[in-house]
Design a protein around this motif. Structure first.
Motif, PDB file in Angstrom:
ATOM      1  N   VAL A   1    -115.936  23.390  19.001  1.00  0.00           N
ATOM      2  CA  VAL A   1    -115.661  24.823  18.931  1.00  0.00           C
ATOM      3  C   VAL A   1    -114.159  25.074  18.909  1.00  0.00           C
ATOM      4  O   VAL A   1    -113.640  25.863  18.111  1.00  0.00           O
ATOM      5  N   ARG A   2    -113.432  24.338  19.781  1.00  0.00           N
ATOM      6  CA  ARG A   2    -111.980  24.560  19.841  1.00  0.00           C
ATOM      7  C   ARG A   2    -111.281  24.137  18.554  1.00  0.00           C
ATOM      8  O   ARG A   2    -110.278  24.729  18.166  1.00  0.00           O
ATOM      9  N   ILE A   3    -111.787  23.104  17.905  1.00  0.00           N
ATOM     10  CA  ILE A   3    -111.184  22.657  16.643  1.00  0.00           C
ATOM     11  C   ILE A   3    -111.142  23.822  15.657  1.00  0.00           C
ATOM     12  O   ILE A   3    -110.094  24.138  15.078  1.00  0.00           O
ATOM     13  N   SER A   4    -112.280  24.482  15.485  1.00  0.00           N
ATOM     14  CA  SER A   4    -112.332  25.571  14.506  1.00  0.00           C
ATOM     15  C   SER A   4    -111.606  26.820  14.987  1.00  0.00           C
ATOM     16  O   SER A   4    -110.916  27.479  14.210  1.00  0.00           O
ATOM     17  N   VAL A   5    -111.774  27.165  16.256  1.00  0.00           N
ATOM     18  CA  VAL A   5    -111.143  28.390  16.750  1.00  0.00           C
ATOM     19  C   VAL A   5    -109.617  28.270  16.672  1.00  0.00           C
ATOM     20  O   VAL A   5    -108.929  29.201  16.241  1.00  0.00           O
ATOM     21  N   ALA A   6    -109.079  27.110  17.057  1.00  0.00           N
ATOM     22  CA  ALA A   6    -107.618  26.937  16.998  1.00  0.00           C
ATOM     23  C   ALA A   6    -107.135  27.009  15.556  1.00  0.00           C
ATOM     24  O   ALA A   6    -106.113  27.643  15.258  1.00  0.00           O
ATOM     25  N   ALA A   7    -107.866  26.376  14.633  1.00  0.00           N
ATOM     26  CA  ALA A   7    -107.468  26.419  13.225  1.00  0.00           C
ATOM     27  C   ALA A   7    -107.522  27.849  12.703  1.00  0.00           C
ATOM     28  O   ALA A   7    -106.626  28.295  11.972  1.00  0.00           O
ATOM     29  N   ALA A   8    -108.577  28.587  13.091  1.00  0.00           N
ATOM     30  CA  ALA A   8    -108.729  29.967  12.620  1.00  0.00           C
ATOM     31  C   ALA A   8    -107.588  30.839  13.125  1.00  0.00           C
ATOM     32  O   ALA A   8    -107.050  31.673  12.388  1.00  0.00           O
ATOM     33  N   ARG A   9    -107.202  30.633  14.372  1.00  0.00           N
ATOM     34  CA  ARG A   9    -106.119  31.451  14.923  1.00  0.00           C
ATOM     35  C   ARG A   9    -104.792  31.107  14.252  1.00  0.00           C
ATOM     36  O   ARG A   9    -103.954  31.986  14.027  1.00  0.00           O
ATOM     37  N   GLY A  10    -104.585  29.838  13.931  1.00  0.00           N
ATOM     38  CA  GLY A  10    -103.382  29.447  13.199  1.00  0.00           C
ATOM     39  C   GLY A  10    -103.364  30.036  11.791  1.00  0.00           C
ATOM     40  O   GLY A  10    -102.348  30.560  11.340  1.00  0.00           O
ATOM     41  N   LEU A  11    -104.496  29.964  11.108  1.00  0.00           N
ATOM     42  CA  LEU A  11    -104.590  30.532   9.759  1.00  0.00           C
ATOM     43  C   LEU A  11    -104.338  32.038   9.779  1.00  0.00           C
ATOM     44  O   LEU A  11    -103.583  32.571   8.955  1.00  0.00           O
ATOM     45  N   ALA A  12    -104.978  32.727  10.730  1.00  0.00           N
ATOM     46  CA  ALA A  12    -104.837  34.186  10.804  1.00  0.00           C
ATOM     47  C   ALA A  12    -103.379  34.578  11.055  1.00  0.00           C
ATOM     48  O   ALA A  12    -102.855  35.504  10.430  1.00  0.00           O
ATOM     49  N   LEU A  13    -102.736  33.825  11.956  1.00  0.00           N
ATOM     50  CA  LEU A  13    -101.332  34.120  12.262  1.00  0.00           C
ATOM     51  C   LEU A  13    -100.453  33.882  11.030  1.00  0.00           C
ATOM     52  O   LEU A  13     -99.592  34.702  10.697  1.00  0.00           O
ATOM     53  N   GLY A  14    -100.675  32.774  10.346  1.00  0.00           N
ATOM     54  CA  GLY A  14     -99.846  32.436   9.193  1.00  0.00           C
ATOM     55  C   GLY A  14    -100.094  33.337   7.989  1.00  0.00           C
ATOM     56  O   GLY A  14     -99.180  33.607   7.204  1.00  0.00           O
ATOM     57  N   LEU A  15    -101.336  33.794   7.813  1.00  0.00           N
ATOM     58  CA  LEU A  15    -101.679  34.615   6.651  1.00  0.00           C
ATOM     59  C   LEU A  15    -101.520  36.100   6.935  1.00  0.00           C
ATOM     60  O   LEU A  15    -101.493  36.917   6.013  1.00  0.00           O
ATOM     61  N   GLY A  16    -101.453  36.462   8.232  1.00  0.00           N
ATOM     62  CA  GLY A  16    -101.366  37.877   8.582  1.00  0.00           C
ATOM     63  C   GLY A  16    -102.652  38.621   8.263  1.00  0.00           C
ATOM     64  O   GLY A  16    -102.627  39.788   7.858  1.00  0.00           O
TER      65      GLY A  16
ATOM     66  N   LEU B   1    -105.677  18.476  20.594  1.00  0.00           N
ATOM     67  CA  LEU B   1    -106.452  18.907  19.417  1.00  0.00           C
ATOM     68  C   LEU B   1    -106.233  20.388  19.115  1.00  0.00           C
ATOM     69  O   LEU B   1    -106.077  20.778  17.956  1.00  0.00           O
ATOM     70  N   SER B   2    -106.242  21.216  20.155  1.00  0.00           N
ATOM     71  CA  SER B   2    -106.046  22.649  19.949  1.00  0.00           C
ATOM     72  C   SER B   2    -104.687  22.909  19.307  1.00  0.00           C
ATOM     73  O   SER B   2    -104.576  23.723  18.384  1.00  0.00           O
ATOM     74  N   GLY B   3    -103.660  22.213  19.789  1.00  0.00           N
ATOM     75  CA  GLY B   3    -102.324  22.388  19.220  1.00  0.00           C
ATOM     76  C   GLY B   3    -102.256  21.906  17.779  1.00  0.00           C
ATOM     77  O   GLY B   3    -101.711  22.585  16.900  1.00  0.00           O
ATOM     78  N   VAL B   4    -102.823  20.741  17.543  1.00  0.00           N
ATOM     79  CA  VAL B   4    -102.784  20.165  16.191  1.00  0.00           C
ATOM     80  C   VAL B   4    -103.544  21.067  15.201  1.00  0.00           C
ATOM     81  O   VAL B   4    -103.066  21.328  14.092  1.00  0.00           O
ATOM     82  N   MET B   5    -104.706  21.573  15.611  1.00  0.00           N
ATOM     83  CA  MET B   5    -105.484  22.404  14.685  1.00  0.00           C
ATOM     84  C   MET B   5    -104.805  23.741  14.421  1.00  0.00           C
ATOM     85  O   MET B   5    -104.819  24.243  13.305  1.00  0.00           O
ATOM     86  N   CYS B   6    -104.208  24.325  15.442  1.00  0.00           N
ATOM     87  CA  CYS B   6    -103.487  25.581  15.235  1.00  0.00           C
ATOM     88  C   CYS B   6    -102.314  25.346  14.283  1.00  0.00           C
ATOM     89  O   CYS B   6    -102.068  26.144  13.371  1.00  0.00           O
ATOM     90  N   ALA B   7    -101.628  24.222  14.461  1.00  0.00           N
ATOM     91  CA  ALA B   7    -100.500  23.877  13.591  1.00  0.00           C
ATOM     92  C   ALA B   7    -100.967  23.659  12.154  1.00  0.00           C
ATOM     93  O   ALA B   7    -100.302  24.065  11.198  1.00  0.00           O
ATOM     94  N   LYS B   8    -102.110  23.021  11.996  1.00  0.00           N
ATOM     95  CA  LYS B   8    -102.636  22.807  10.644  1.00  0.00           C
ATOM     96  C   LYS B   8    -102.981  24.134   9.973  1.00  0.00           C
ATOM     97  O   LYS B   8    -102.705  24.328   8.781  1.00  0.00           O
TER      98      LYS B   8
END
Lengths: 202, 359
Positions: A75-90, B96-103
Motif C-alpha cells: 500500500v505504501r509503495i503506491s501511496v508514496a508514488a501517487a503523492r510524489g506524482l501529484a506533487l510533481g504534476l500539480g 521504500l516510501s522515500g524512494v517511491m515518492c522520489a520516483k
C-alpha cells in the motif's frame, strides 16, 4: 465537470495493477501478478501504459491510488508514488480503498469482505444498514447480506470491473479531498516493553 | 564544473527529511533549506523505534517535508537539477516510501533521480560543511551504525572497522531504558553522567585487548544491566546516585573504547582530517576525548554542526551532487535496499548468508 484523464494504480496485494481512463471513457490497463518487486516495476509499468495510449505524464488530470486495506508495504509503495506524482504534476491524487473498488458496479445491498487472515476480514457494507463503515471484523460476526463479494466468501460475486479500472472510474466522479493515505484498518504490531524500568530511590 | 541544485530526501530511520543543496561552479555548497521532522513521540511508549510505526509516519509526511523545503528555499521544480533519495541501508518501510515518492516526483518533473547510500551521506558531510579534501578518516557513530571509514572519493570508501554487534547510540538508548531515563538515551545519560563518578563502578572495555579497529557494545550493555541489578539488590529500587555513577561509568567506557580505536585507525591511516558524524558525536565527553586525541596527533578534528551530524536530507542532496558528477543518474527501477554496505569489498561485520552484509 470536464472529462478527466485518470491514471489509477494499486499494489496492495501480490500484483501491480494499473488503468488509464481516457476522457472518452476508454480504458487501457495492465495487471501483472508478482509476489515481490512492485517497487521496481510500478513506474516503468505506468510509463508503458501512458506510451500505449500515446500520452505523457503532463496529459494526466488526476491520479487514483489504491489505499488498501492490504499488504502494508504494498500500500505504501503506491501511496508514496501517487503523492510524489501529484506533487510533481500539480494535479490531485485521490485515494480509493480496495473495498470501494470491489463494490463498484455490483448490486446493492452489498457486503464486501476481504480475508485479513487470523479469522478476520476487512469488511464494509454498501446500502447495508448499520455496516456502512469499513472495519476489521471476525469473519463469524459478518452480517447477512443479499449480495456478497470479496475473498472472505466462497460464493462471492465476481467483480464488475478489474480493480484498477474501478479505482479510475470512482476517482473520475469524485471531488478531490485530502491527500491519499494508507487505509490500514489493522494497527501496527507493536507492544510496549515487557520489563518495566526500576523504581528510582532518593 | 556545472552548477547543480539538488533536492534530497531521507527516510531511513525515524526522521523524515527533505533539503535543497546548491553548488555553484567552484564555490562552497549552500544549504538552501533543510527540513527534518522527527518521530520521537510516536515511538516513546515502545522503548525504541518500531519499524511499522516509522514506515506509516514517513509515507504520509515525505511529500509535505519536500513542499516545505521547496517553499523555504523559494524554488520550484524548474529550479532543480535532480532528486537524490536515500535508497538504503535502513528500515525498509521508510526507505521504500522515500524512494517511491522520489520516483513519482522524478517521473512527473522529468528530473534525474539518484539513489544515495545513507552512510555515504554521513561520510561526505565534512565536504558539505568544510570542503575537506580527500582522503580523510571518518567515525560514523549513531543509533544504527558504528564504523571507521577511510574516504578517498565520492564513491570510494574503505571500512577500516566497526561494531560487530550494537551501535553505541543504541547502547545509550538501552542503558537509559534500564535506568528509568527518558528516550532518546544519549542526552539523558549524559546529563546523569555529569552528576556521577565514572570510576566507582567497573565496566568492561570490550575488544580493547584485541588488535584492529573493531568494536562491540552488546556486552557493555549487559554489564550495565548486571551492575544495576547488583546495586538494587535488597533495596527494591535504584538509588539516584548509583544511577548517576552507572551513567558516568558507561559513558566513560564508550569514550575510552572509541578514543583508543580511533587512535589506532589514525595511526595506521595518517590523514589530515578526522571527522565524526552521527548522533553519538554530540556527546560532549566523547567529543572532547576525540578532540584531545587529534590535538595530540596533530590532526584536524571535525565535528559538523549537530543538525548535520544526525539524520538529515542535506547530506543526501550533497552526496547526490558529488556522486552524480561521477556516475550520473539512476532510472525508475531504482531499488530500496535494507542492507547496503558502503564498502563492498571489506568482509562483512554484521549480517551474512543469503541476505548479505548489513552495512
Amino acid at each position: 465537470m470536464p472529462p478527466e484523464t485518470v491514471l489509477a494504480f494499486d499494489t496492495s496485494a501480490a500484483h501491480c495493477a494499473a488503468a488509464l481512463l481516457l476522457p472518452d471513457g476508454q480504458v487501457v490497463q495492465r495487471l501483472e501478478p508478482m509476489e515481490k518487486g512492485q517497487a521496481e516495476r510500478l513506474m516503468p509499468l505506468l510509463e508503458e501504459l501512458l506510451a500505449e495510449a500515446g500520452l505523457g505524464w503532463r496529459d494526466l488530470t488526476r491520479i487514483a491510488v489504491g489505499t488498501g486495506p492490504g499488504n502494508f508495504t504494498g500500500v505504501r509503495i503506491s501511496v508514496a508514488a501517487a503523492r510524489g506524482l501529484a506533487l510533481g504534476l500539480g494535479i490531485p491524487a485521490l485515494g480509493i480503498t480496495r473495498l470501494e473498488a470491489l463494490a463498484y458496479g455490483l448490486p446493492r445491498p452489498l457486503l464486501v469482505a476481504e480475508d485479513a487472515r487470523r479469522g478476520e476480514a476487512y469488511a464494509q457494507g454498501f446500502d447495508l444498514q448499520g455496516f456502512e463503515t469499513a472495519c476489521l471484523s471476525p469473519i463469524s460476526d459478518l452480517p447477512p447480506a443479499s449480495h456478497v463479494t470479496g475473498s472472505a466468501f466462497a460464493d462471492a460475486l465476481p467483480p464488475a470491473l478489474p480493480l484498477a479500472e474501478a479505482m479510475a472510474r470512482l476517482a473520475a466522479d469524485r471531488a478531490p479531498g485530502p491527500r491519499p493515505a494508507p487505509f490500514y484498518l489493522r494497527s501496527a504490531d507493536a507492544a510496549p516493553p515487557a520489563d518495566p524500568p526500576p523504581v528510582i530511590l532518593p | 564544473m556545472q552548477s547543480l541544485t539538488f533536492l534530497g530526501i531521507e527516510s531511513s530511520c525515524d526522521d523524515t527529511a527533505a533539503a535543497i543543496v546548491r553548488q555553484r561552479d567552484g564555490a562552497a555548497p549552500e544549504i538552501l533549506a533543510s527540513v527534518v521532522e522527527g518521530q520521537t513521540s510516536l515511538h516513546a511508549a515502545f522503548g525504541g523505534v518500531v519499524p511499522e510505526i516509522a514506515a506509516r509516519a514517513h509515507a504520509e509526511r515525505i511529500d509535505l517535508c519536500i513542499e516545505q523545503a521547496m517553499t523555504q528555499a523559494g524554488i520550484g521544480f524548474a529550479g532543480l537539477d535532480a532528486i537524490a533519495v536515500t535508497a538504503g541501508p535502513g528500515l525498509i518501510g521508510g526507505v521504500l516510501s522515500g524512494v517511491m515518492c522520489a520516483k513519482g516526483l522524478a517521473a512527473a518533473t522529468s528530473l534525474p533521480l539518484i539513489g544515495v547510500n545513507h552512510l555515504a551521506g554521513h561520510a561526505l558531510t565534512p565536504r558539505l560543511t568544510d570542503q575537506v579534501a580527500y582522503p580523510y578518516v571518518m567515525l560514523l557513530v549513531s543509533g544504527g551504525h558504528c564504523q571507521f571509514l577511510r574516504v578517498d572519493g565520492p564513491e570510494a570508501f574503505t571500512r577500516l572497522g566497526g561494531s560487530i554487534d550494537d551501535a553505541p547510540g543504541e547502547a545509550f538508548d538501552k542503558v537509559a531504558k534500564v535506568l528509568a531515563l527518558p528516550q532518546p538515551g544519549g542526552p539523558a545519560v549524559q546529563a546523569e553522567a555529569a552528576k556521577g563518578d565514572a570510576k566507582r563502578i567497573p565496566l568492561p572495555r570490550p575488544l580493547l585487548d584485541r588488535p584492529g579497529y573493531d568494536l562491540s557494545f552488546s556486552g557493555l550493555k549487559t554489564a550495565v544491566l548486571r551492575a544495576r541489578d547488583g546495586l538494587m539488590a535488597g533495596l527494591g529500587g535504584l538509588r539516584r546516585q548509583d544511577r548517576a555513577d552507572l551513567c558516568a561509568a558507561f559513558q566513560r567506557a564508550v569514550a575510552d573504547v572509541l578514543t583508543e580505536k580511533s587512535r589506532r585507525a589514525l595511526t595506521d591511516h595518517p590523514v589530515g582530517t578526522f571527522a565524526v558524524a552521527g548522533g553519538v558525536a554530540a556527546n560532549t565527553e566523547i567529543r572532547a576525548r576525540l578532540q584531545a586525541l587529534c590535538d595530540s596527533l596533530g590532526i584536524r578534528f571535525l565535528a559538523p554542526p549537530l543538525a548535520l551530524c544526525t539524520d538529515n536530507a542535506a547530506m543526501i542532496a550533497w552526496a547526490g551532487i558529488e556522486q552524480f558528477r561521477q556516475r550520473g543518474a539512476d532510472d525508475l527501477t531504482l531499488s530500496a535496499r535494507p542492507r547496503w554496505p558502503l564498502d563492498q569489498t571489506s568482509p562483512a561485520l554484521l549480517g551474512s548468508g543469503k541476505k548479505g552484509a548489513k552495512a
